[in-house]
Write a protein that holds these residues in place. Sequence first.
Motif, mmCIF file in Angstrom:
data_model
loop_
_atom_site.group_PDB
_atom_site.id
_atom_site.type_symbol
_atom_site.label_atom_id
_atom_site.label_comp_id
_atom_site.label_asym_id
_atom_site.label_seq_id
_atom_site.Cartn_x
_atom_site.Cartn_y
_atom_site.Cartn_z
ATOM 1 N N THR A 166 -1.603 -0.882 -0.938
ATOM 2 C CA THR A 166 -1.679 -2.280 -0.496
ATOM 3 C C THR A 166 -1.738 -3.223 -1.694
ATOM 4 O OG1 THR A 166 -2.787 -1.670 1.559
ATOM 5 C CG2 THR A 166 -3.033 -3.946 0.824
ATOM 6 N N VAL B 254 4.054 -1.428 4.471
ATOM 7 C CA VAL B 254 3.626 -0.852 3.192
ATOM 8 C C VAL B 254 3.360 0.633 3.407
ATOM 9 C CG1 VAL B 254 1.843 -0.884 1.403
ATOM 10 C CG2 VAL B 254 2.595 -3.020 2.434
ATOM 11 N N TYR C 280 1.755 -3.223 -3.596
ATOM 12 C CA TYR C 280 2.800 -3.992 -2.924
ATOM 13 C C TYR C 280 2.448 -5.497 -2.924
ATOM 14 C CZ TYR C 280 5.761 -0.162 -1.378
ATOM 15 O OH TYR C 280 6.640 0.882 -1.358
#
Length: 401
Positions: free
Chosen positions: A393, A342, A396
Amino acid sequence: MNGFSADGLAKVSEILEGYVERGEVAGAVALTYRHGELVQVDSVGWRDRAGGLPMRRDTLFRIASMTKPITAVAALTLVDEGLIGLHDPVDPWLPELADRVVMRDPDGSPEDVVPAERPITLEDLLTFRFGLGWGRSSLAPQLFALTADPIASAIGVANAERLGPDEWLRKLGELPLIAQPGALWRYHTASDVLGILLSRITGRPLETVLRERVMDPLGMIDTSFTVPDSKRDRLSVLYGPDLTELDRPATTAWSAEPLFPSAGAGLVSTADDYARFARMLPNHGELDGVRILSPHLVSALSQDRLTPDQHATPPFNPPLGQTIWADQGFGYGVKIQTTPGVPSAGTLSWPGGLGTDWHADPEKNLVTLLLVQSANIIVAAEWRSPLGDDYLTALYSALED
């Protein structure tokens, strides 16, 4: 919703609101695009906390080093037109940087020098490897003192000199290089040199060059080196640690045309404006039928140019991230994610030190911007907030494909 879960996107909004509620940032604007379509807009908190003015989608932000990728793309348009080649020396336009001498040791004496092995090229400037810049060296104080206004004023660089571009470059040319051209990555200074190069090749002011080659074709109507009176109420207050105010719209350092428009850090923009630039890059240099850059130069921009030694050499002293290149590389004015995770490998980005960031992820066909106005990165001991990592975070995690 273009592959996102509704609950996941709601969590993204909650995270941003939490940072505002805890007083860690005054406000934020976030945009997410997937497959070329707008997925979500978040405008949370305040553009002026004391004045009770809410953050809006069209709020203006000082984007600082997010200026650098725009400058790099403008330079590459000159390559597309054949006005300069990537490996051409810049001496004909920047004679102040011709016939360089190089320090034997970047941390050593500026008097202990050898001749440069070759001239500085356009690619050296685009990759921040021309031999000077912010970071570890005995010349660091002199280079930081050459920070251009209004950034210097906003972040309190007390000994910064107010110089026009020609005088600034003359002073820079008096310094030896700290490394041979191409040998060492150092931050920021190359972009300001690149801005002078753009003006001298074209014979036009830097903002005109950026506007004609990048901003106007993309419809970036709010991106400029200055904030006119008619837009002043849309400018966010710039905050420092504990939400102290560093720059207010009524008295902003961005109100007047700068003596030296910084191609490395000077622009003001909005989330929608910068999203158009960020969406153009993974779309092979084109957006809405308007081509800015040829596909092969977008590909060149997107490749990691750092050598194994440069990946292993910390560019900064602590706390500015000695492992900056562990999972990242650097192309032409942009950072490239080099490992899966990520964000995805191949993602392009570069943040601004006054709280702005963007990512263009070709693998996920995702473009995202997160804009806050907080100079903690520059003036606080902790060089970055976890907000950006928490935001990415969550974003995603919201993806379902």
